[in-house]
Design an enzyme around this catalytic site. Structure first.
Site, PDB file in Angstrom:
ATOM      1  N   GLU A  48       0.908  -1.066   0.318  1.00 18.45           N
ATOM      2  CA  GLU A  48       0.055   0.418  -0.251  1.00 18.45           C
ATOM      3  C   GLU A  48       0.890   1.124  -0.012  1.00 18.45           C
ATOM      4  O   GLU A  48       0.352   2.061  -0.517  1.00 18.45           O
ATOM      5  CB  GLU A  48      -0.603   0.031   0.964  1.00 18.45           C
ATOM      6  CG  GLU A  48      -1.966  -0.912   0.875  1.00 18.45           C
ATOM      7  CD  GLU A  48      -3.131  -1.000  -0.010  1.00 18.45           C
ATOM      8  OE1 GLU A  48      -2.818   0.119  -0.553  1.00 18.45           O
ATOM      9  OE2 GLU A  48      -3.769  -1.593  -0.859  1.00 18.45           O
ATOM     10  N   TYR A 131      -6.612   6.029   4.538  1.00 26.00           N
ATOM     11  CA  TYR A 131      -6.318   5.564   3.018  1.00 26.00           C
ATOM     12  C   TYR A 131      -5.987   4.357   3.358  1.00 26.00           C
ATOM     13  O   TYR A 131      -6.288   3.407   3.308  1.00 26.00           O
ATOM     14  CB  TYR A 131      -7.038   5.692   1.716  1.00 26.00           C
ATOM     15  CG  TYR A 131      -6.102   4.896   0.823  1.00 26.00           C
ATOM     16  CD1 TYR A 131      -6.570   4.126   0.251  1.00 26.00           C
ATOM     17  CD2 TYR A 131      -4.647   4.613   0.582  1.00 26.00           C
ATOM     18  CE1 TYR A 131      -6.816   3.093  -0.232  1.00 26.00           C
ATOM     19  CE2 TYR A 131      -4.451   3.217  -0.336  1.00 26.00           C
ATOM     20  CZ  TYR A 131      -5.757   2.402  -0.869  1.00 26.00           C
ATOM     21  OH  TYR A 131      -5.228   1.622  -1.579  1.00 26.00           O
ATOM     22  N   ASP A 149      -9.370   4.828  -3.194  1.00 27.27           N
ATOM     23  CA  ASP A 149      -8.728   4.921  -4.090  1.00 27.27           C
ATOM     24  C   ASP A 149      -8.695   5.209  -5.514  1.00 27.27           C
ATOM     25  O   ASP A 149     -10.312   6.031  -5.417  1.00 27.27           O
ATOM     26  CB  ASP A 149      -7.612   4.428  -4.215  1.00 27.27           C
ATOM     27  CG  ASP A 149      -7.846   2.967  -5.211  1.00 27.27           C
ATOM     28  OD1 ASP A 149      -9.014   2.468  -5.177  1.00 27.27           O
ATOM     29  OD2 ASP A 149      -7.130   1.557  -5.573  1.00 27.27           O
TER      30      ASP A 149
END
Length: 351
Positions: A48, A131, A149
């Site tokens: 990520e 996020y 996203d």
């Protein structure tokens, strides 16, 4: 926004994902999960961080290299900063590499090498924002956190035919995404909706005929899918100028300088140079007869374009630099340099 005749069904998307999930080195696929394989939070976190503003194709080789060299978060935490920054070279957005080390060291020192398994615990770690905390919570720990996203934003804008332009639309799209996030298999669902945006609901020429949510998609019904999401006009990027000084000693050693920890390319090795401004000051790092190359090194960062004048010099063994240090020829590897520095170096190889 158009009214929908039926709500998108997460179960339909999960069924599609079970058949079409992308194979990625950091992912535990649906078949593996059914066999009881659990995602490794370290690998999820690593992927990520690397994927922020970077494509899957660009990340894969870096992910493999990092996890092979540092297979656990504690291994990474104990790595030398210079080794990690060199391994990151070329991936861009170098603050991510610095935060990667900071986070790894906190997890190693404060959590005995085990990532927190809650959103609140994760978001408290260095370099992890909303996020990323949601993605790790969902994918690694199967918590019903909403992941939003760019791919998911596009899917939500089209499913709900939302014409509010980005970035103003972000909170609206988050509400849509939150309403659809299921309590059952939320980790698979998060990856499914991202895969849908990446492979079917693409920015151009979406393959609506293959979409499991087509009959629930308001933009498909309205014929507006190709126009969404709307985006506010981008500001024109300014152009900055700079000078890169590439000095080579007669024994082949090259003069390099470590950039400050903060700012662009923070902590990276590179060529000594000027500030990047409208009118850079010519201040060579060592006394020499400098030659200006006829071509510029050009690079684009997030907020500006850069044009680097490249100056080269051959210096004697006894010459002491004003800043920076010489790196022996058998140790120097241009691949350890950031992309813009490699571009400047490449110009010297063509002269």
């Amino acid at each position: 926004m158009s009214d929908l005749r039926e709500q998108p069904d997460p179960r339909a998307l999960l069924e599609w994902y079970d058949r079409h999930a992308r194979d990625m080195p950091w992912r535990v696929g649906p078949v593996q999960k059914q066999q009881g394989v659990r995602p490794d939070p370290y690998r999820v976190w690593m992927s990520e961080i690397m994927l922020q503003q970077t494509t899957v194709a660009a990340v894969k080789s870096y992910f493999d290299a990092f996890t092979s060299r540092w297979p656990t978060v504690s291994d990474l935490a104990q790595a030398d900063d210079a080794d990690v920054m060199a391994a990151w070279a070329g991936l861009g957005y170098y603050a991510r590499a610095r935060n990667l080390l900071k986070c790894a060291r906190v997890v190693h020192q404060d959590y005995d090498g085990v990532f927190p398994d809650t959103y609140d615990g994760l978001i408290a770690l260095p370099g992890i924002g909303p996020y990323t905390a949601a993605a790790i919570s969902s994918i690694a720990f199967d918590l019903p956190e909403t992941v939003l996203d760019g791919n998911v934003e596009r899917v939500m804008a089209r499913v709900y035919d939302e014409h509010t332009p980005l970035p103003a639309a972000k909170p609206i799209l988050m509400r849509y995404a939150s309403a659809l996030t299921p309590d059952t298999r939320p980790g698979c669902y998060a990856q499914a909706v991202m895969d849908l945006g990446a492979t079917i609901c693409t920015p151009r020429n979406p393959a609506c005929g293959l979409c499991p949510w087509r009959t629930s998609c308001a933009a498909w019904a309205a014929g507006t899918a190709k126009d969404l999401p709307k985006k506010s006009p981008k500001k024109r990027k300014p152009t900055r100028l700079g000078i890169a000084y590439i000095a080579r000693r007669i024994d082949g050693a090259v003069l390099l300088e470590q950039r400050p920890e903060t700012g662009l390319l923070g902590g990276m090795l590179g060529w000594p140079g000027s500030d990047w401004t409208d009118a850079p000051e010519d201040a060579p790092p060592i006394k020499a007869e400098w030659q200006t190359l006829p071509a510029e090194a050009r690079h684009t960062f997030t907020h500006f374009h850069l044009k680097l004048t490249v100056k080269t010099a051959l210096v004697p063994m006894d010459r002491t630099p004003l800043r920076g240090h010489f790196v022996d020829a058998d140790v120097f590897d241009p691949n350890d340099l950031p992309t813009v520095m490699r571009k400047a170096y490449a110009l010297t190889r063509t002269q």
